[in-house]
Design a protein around this motif. Structure first.
Motif, PDB file in Angstrom:
ATOM      1  N   MET A  54       0.835  -1.188   0.000  1.00 42.34           N
ATOM      2  CA  MET A  54       0.000   0.000   0.000  1.00 42.34           C
ATOM      3  C   MET A  54       0.871   1.239   0.000  1.00 42.34           C
ATOM      4  O   MET A  54       2.054   1.204   0.344  1.00 42.34           O
ATOM      5  CB  MET A  54      -0.922   0.031   1.224  1.00 42.34           C
ATOM      6  N   THR A  55       0.279   2.372  -0.405  1.00 40.94           N
ATOM      7  CA  THR A  55       0.957   3.655  -0.352  1.00 40.94           C
ATOM      8  C   THR A  55      -0.095   4.754  -0.358  1.00 40.94           C
ATOM      9  O   THR A  55      -1.291   4.476  -0.490  1.00 40.94           O
ATOM     10  CB  THR A  55       1.925   3.837  -1.539  1.00 40.94           C
ATOM     11  N   PHE A  56       0.337   5.992  -0.198  1.00 45.19           N
ATOM     12  CA  PHE A  56      -0.535   7.163  -0.300  1.00 45.19           C
ATOM     13  C   PHE A  56      -0.163   7.942  -1.561  1.00 45.19           C
ATOM     14  O   PHE A  56       1.024   8.110  -1.860  1.00 45.19           O
ATOM     15  CB  PHE A  56      -0.386   8.070   0.928  1.00 45.19           C
ATOM     16  N   ASN A  57      -1.166   8.428  -2.292  1.00 48.20           N
ATOM     17  CA  ASN A  57      -0.855   9.277  -3.443  1.00 48.20           C
ATOM     18  C   ASN A  57      -0.813  10.742  -3.024  1.00 48.20           C
ATOM     19  O   ASN A  57      -0.938  11.065  -1.831  1.00 48.20           O
ATOM     20  CB  ASN A  57      -1.851   9.039  -4.589  1.00 48.20           C
ATOM     21  N   GLU A  58      -0.636  11.634  -3.992  1.00 45.30           N
ATOM     22  CA  GLU A  58      -0.455  13.051  -3.665  1.00 45.30           C
ATOM     23  C   GLU A  58      -1.711  13.708  -3.100  1.00 45.30           C
ATOM     24  O   GLU A  58      -1.642  14.804  -2.540  1.00 45.30           O
ATOM     25  CB  GLU A  58       0.007  13.818  -4.913  1.00 45.30           C
ATOM     26  N   PHE A  59      -2.857  13.037  -3.201  1.00 46.78           N
ATOM     27  CA  PHE A  59      -4.099  13.577  -2.654  1.00 46.78           C
ATOM     28  C   PHE A  59      -4.425  13.004  -1.273  1.00 46.78           C
ATOM     29  O   PHE A  59      -5.461  13.319  -0.690  1.00 46.78           O
ATOM     30  CB  PHE A  59      -5.265  13.281  -3.611  1.00 46.78           C
ATOM     31  N   GLY A  60      -3.558  12.148  -0.779  1.00 43.55           N
ATOM     32  CA  GLY A  60      -3.813  11.529   0.510  1.00 43.55           C
ATOM     33  C   GLY A  60      -4.673  10.286   0.427  1.00 43.55           C
ATOM     34  O   GLY A  60      -5.026   9.705   1.455  1.00 43.55           O
ATOM     35  N   HIS A  61      -5.030   9.863  -0.800  1.00 33.83           N
ATOM     36  CA  HIS A  61      -5.781   8.622  -0.972  1.00 33.83           C
ATOM     37  C   HIS A  61      -4.845   7.426  -0.809  1.00 33.83           C
ATOM     38  O   HIS A  61      -3.628   7.540  -1.016  1.00 33.83           O
ATOM     39  CB  HIS A  61      -6.435   8.570  -2.357  1.00 33.83           C
ATOM     40  N   ILE A  62      -5.417   6.282  -0.476  1.00 33.46           N
ATOM     41  CA  ILE A  62      -4.626   5.077  -0.266  1.00 33.46           C
ATOM     42  C   ILE A  62      -4.725   4.186  -1.502  1.00 33.46           C
ATOM     43  O   ILE A  62      -5.816   3.909  -1.986  1.00 33.46           O
ATOM     44  CB  ILE A  62      -5.123   4.296   0.963  1.00 33.46           C
ATOM     45  N   ILE A  63      -3.583   3.760  -2.010  1.00 30.34           N
ATOM     46  CA  ILE A  63      -3.538   2.790  -3.096  1.00 30.34           C
ATOM     47  C   ILE A  63      -3.115   1.451  -2.502  1.00 30.34           C
ATOM     48  O   ILE A  63      -2.066   1.359  -1.854  1.00 30.34           O
ATOM     49  CB  ILE A  63      -2.573   3.219  -4.203  1.00 30.34           C
ATOM     50  N   VAL A  64      -3.942   0.440  -2.706  1.00 35.63           N
ATOM     51  CA  VAL A  64      -3.746  -0.864  -2.083  1.00 35.63           C
ATOM     52  C   VAL A  64      -3.556  -1.924  -3.161  1.00 35.63           C
ATOM     53  O   VAL A  64      -4.279  -1.944  -4.166  1.00 35.63           O
ATOM     54  CB  VAL A  64      -4.964  -1.229  -1.207  1.00 35.63           C
ATOM     55  N   VAL A  73      -2.283  -4.729 -13.556  1.00 30.13           N
ATOM     56  CA  VAL A  73      -1.293  -5.483 -12.792  1.00 30.13           C
ATOM     57  C   VAL A  73      -2.023  -6.272 -11.708  1.00 30.13           C
ATOM     58  O   VAL A  73      -3.079  -5.870 -11.230  1.00 30.13           O
ATOM     59  CB  VAL A  73      -0.223  -4.567 -12.154  1.00 30.13           C
ATOM     60  N   LYS A  74      -1.429  -7.404 -11.319  1.00 31.01           N
ATOM     61  CA  LYS A  74      -1.994  -8.246 -10.269  1.00 31.01           C
ATOM     62  C   LYS A  74      -0.918  -8.519  -9.224  1.00 31.01           C
ATOM     63  O   LYS A  74       0.265  -8.668  -9.554  1.00 31.01           O
ATOM     64  CB  LYS A  74      -2.488  -9.587 -10.836  1.00 31.01           C
ATOM     65  N   SER A  75      -1.341  -8.566  -7.965  1.00 33.15           N
ATOM     66  CA  SER A  75      -0.439  -8.924  -6.861  1.00 33.15           C
ATOM     67  C   SER A  75       0.827  -8.072  -6.853  1.00 33.15           C
ATOM     68  O   SER A  75       1.938  -8.569  -6.653  1.00 33.15           O
ATOM     69  CB  SER A  75      -0.063 -10.402  -6.931  1.00 33.15           C
ATOM     70  N   CYS A  76       0.686  -6.778  -7.066  1.00 34.37           N
ATOM     71  CA  CYS A  76       1.836  -5.867  -7.058  1.00 34.37           C
ATOM     72  C   CYS A  76       2.421  -5.805  -5.649  1.00 34.37           C
ATOM     73  O   CYS A  76       1.731  -5.499  -4.688  1.00 34.37           O
ATOM     74  CB  CYS A  76       1.393  -4.482  -7.510  1.00 34.37           C
ATOM     75  N   GLN A  77       3.730  -6.091  -5.526  1.00 36.62           N
ATOM     76  CA  GLN A  77       4.358  -6.164  -4.206  1.00 36.62           C
ATOM     77  C   GLN A  77       5.109  -4.900  -3.821  1.00 36.62           C
ATOM     78  O   GLN A  77       5.738  -4.849  -2.771  1.00 36.62           O
ATOM     79  CB  GLN A  77       5.293  -7.378  -4.163  1.00 36.62           C
ATOM     80  N   GLY A  78       5.042  -3.866  -4.654  1.00 35.80           N
ATOM     81  CA  GLY A  78       5.646  -2.594  -4.302  1.00 35.80           C
ATOM     82  C   GLY A  78       4.998  -1.490  -5.101  1.00 35.80           C
ATOM     83  O   GLY A  78       4.779  -1.621  -6.305  1.00 35.80           O
ATOM     84  N   ILE A  79       4.623  -0.380  -4.433  1.00 39.11           N
ATOM     85  CA  ILE A  79       3.905   0.698  -5.094  1.00 39.11           C
ATOM     86  C   ILE A  79       4.579   2.036  -4.781  1.00 39.11           C
ATOM     87  O   ILE A  79       4.918   2.301  -3.623  1.00 39.11           O
ATOM     88  CB  ILE A  79       2.439   0.780  -4.630  1.00 39.11           C
ATOM     89  N   LEU A  80       4.769   2.860  -5.801  1.00 33.74           N
ATOM     90  CA  LEU A  80       5.236   4.224  -5.595  1.00 33.74           C
ATOM     91  C   LEU A  80       4.338   5.170  -6.380  1.00 33.74           C
ATOM     92  O   LEU A  80       4.240   5.062  -7.600  1.00 33.74           O
ATOM     93  CB  LEU A  80       6.689   4.397  -6.077  1.00 33.74           C
ATOM     94  N   ALA A  81       3.643   6.058  -5.696  1.00 29.64           N
ATOM     95  CA  ALA A  81       2.799   7.066  -6.354  1.00 29.64           C
ATOM     96  C   ALA A  81       3.666   8.312  -6.595  1.00 29.64           C
ATOM     97  O   ALA A  81       4.203   8.892  -5.654  1.00 29.64           O
ATOM     98  CB  ALA A  81       1.614   7.411  -5.478  1.00 29.64           C
ATOM     99  N   LEU A  82       3.819   8.710  -7.862  1.00 30.65           N
ATOM    100  CA  LEU A  82       4.713   9.823  -8.190  1.00 30.65           C
ATOM    101  C   LEU A  82       4.088  10.655  -9.304  1.00 30.65           C
ATOM    102  O   LEU A  82       3.884  10.163 -10.412  1.00 30.65           O
ATOM    103  CB  LEU A  82       6.085   9.292  -8.630  1.00 30.65           C
TER     104      LEU A  82
END
Length: 278
Positions: A227-237, A266-275
């Motif tokens: 999981m991560t947070f994008n620039e709007f504060g939303h959560i990407i899971v 994409v499926k089962s992504c094990q790393g996320i970077l919102a940029l």
């Protein structure tokens, strides 16, 4: 506050802080201990109304073998006054925020007393939730003493009740209403079913000032692997064997509760970077 200037910061009790605490867990020293409970006078229940104007008094002893740094995080319904070793440290009047007090200068080697007076000024519910965090000199581990049934309580005010010399042997054990962050009517609406407390809340190592609370069900997000947070504060899971999901706060109440599919490529992504929106 009679010349005393405590370091006090106020921060909202938002469920989203749970996610930050899990992400930042590897960067600062953990706090070991159970989550704070909402507590009140002995044998009180949520079903029994508490009279407006009623007060409750709490005491928690701390025995320190070495000089220590200390903080108290506290919230109450409705008004509280905090004392350490008989000295007034601060006061507040909102159950929707936690106040953080640095009590290092008040702590001594030996016996210490954290004392709190809470007054119900409106409605028919009242409670205290607090967490005392202690960092002994020469260590990197914080120890917490959260509000629970080990805190002594009474509804009668006695002379010197907030001091170390007072004997609280005849005081009763505090009644527990539920875990901070999960208990109606303070944390959730009363008509909403609250999940039963599980052992997982005791297994987490969390930072001082944070709590662990479930904000999304398994049915909403499934098994989460990143999981991560994008620039709007939303959560990407990232869902195990599934797509990326977007979690956001639709009704702007501070709790991210709405889930929709974000990307099925994409499926089962094990790393996320919102940029930059990508």
């Amino acid at each position: 506050m009679e010349g005393y200037s405590p370091s006090c910061r106020r921060h909202s009790i938002w469920c989203a802080l749970t996610l930050f605490s899990l992400i930042l867990g590897g960067f600062t020293s953990p706090v070991l201990g159970d989550e704070a409970q909402w507590i009140w006078a002995t044998e009180t229940t949520l079903e029994a109304p508490i009279e407006t104007g009623a007060s409750c008094y709490f005491r928690k002893p701390l025995n320190l073998k070495v000089p220590s740094e200390g903080h108290v995080e506290i919230t109450a319904d409705d008004e509280y006054t905090l004392y350490v070793n008989g000295r007034k440290i601060g006061e507040g009047n909102s159950s929707k925020q936690m106040d953080d007090y640095d009590i290092t200068q008040e702590l001594v080697v030996g016996r210490n007393i954290i004392a709190v007076k809470v007054k119900n000024t409106q409605g028919n519910h009242a409670a205290l939730a607090a967490r005392v965090s202690i960092l002994p000199d020469g260590t990197e581990r914080w120890y917490t003493f959260s509000s629970d049934s080990s805190w002594k309580t009474t509804t009668e005010e006695y002379d010197d009740w907030e001091t170390v010399v007072y004997n609280d042997r005849l005081w009763g054990e505090a009644a527990r209403f539920g875990v901070l962050g999960e208990t109606a009517p303070w944390d959730v609406e009363e008509q909403v079913e609250v999940a039963k407390e599980t052992e997982q809340s005791e297994r987490f190592q969390i930072q001082r000032g944070f709590g662990v609370q479930r904000i999304l069900s398994d049915e909403q997000v499934g098994s989460v692997i990143a999981m991560t947070f994008n620039e709007f504060g939303h959560i990407i899971v990232s869902q195990e064997n599934g797509p990326l999901l977007l979690v956001f706060d639709r009704d702007e109440d501070g709790v991210p509760e709405h889930v929709r599919t974000y990307c099925e490529q994409v499926k089962s992504c094990q790393g996320i970077l919102a940029l930059n929106g990508e």
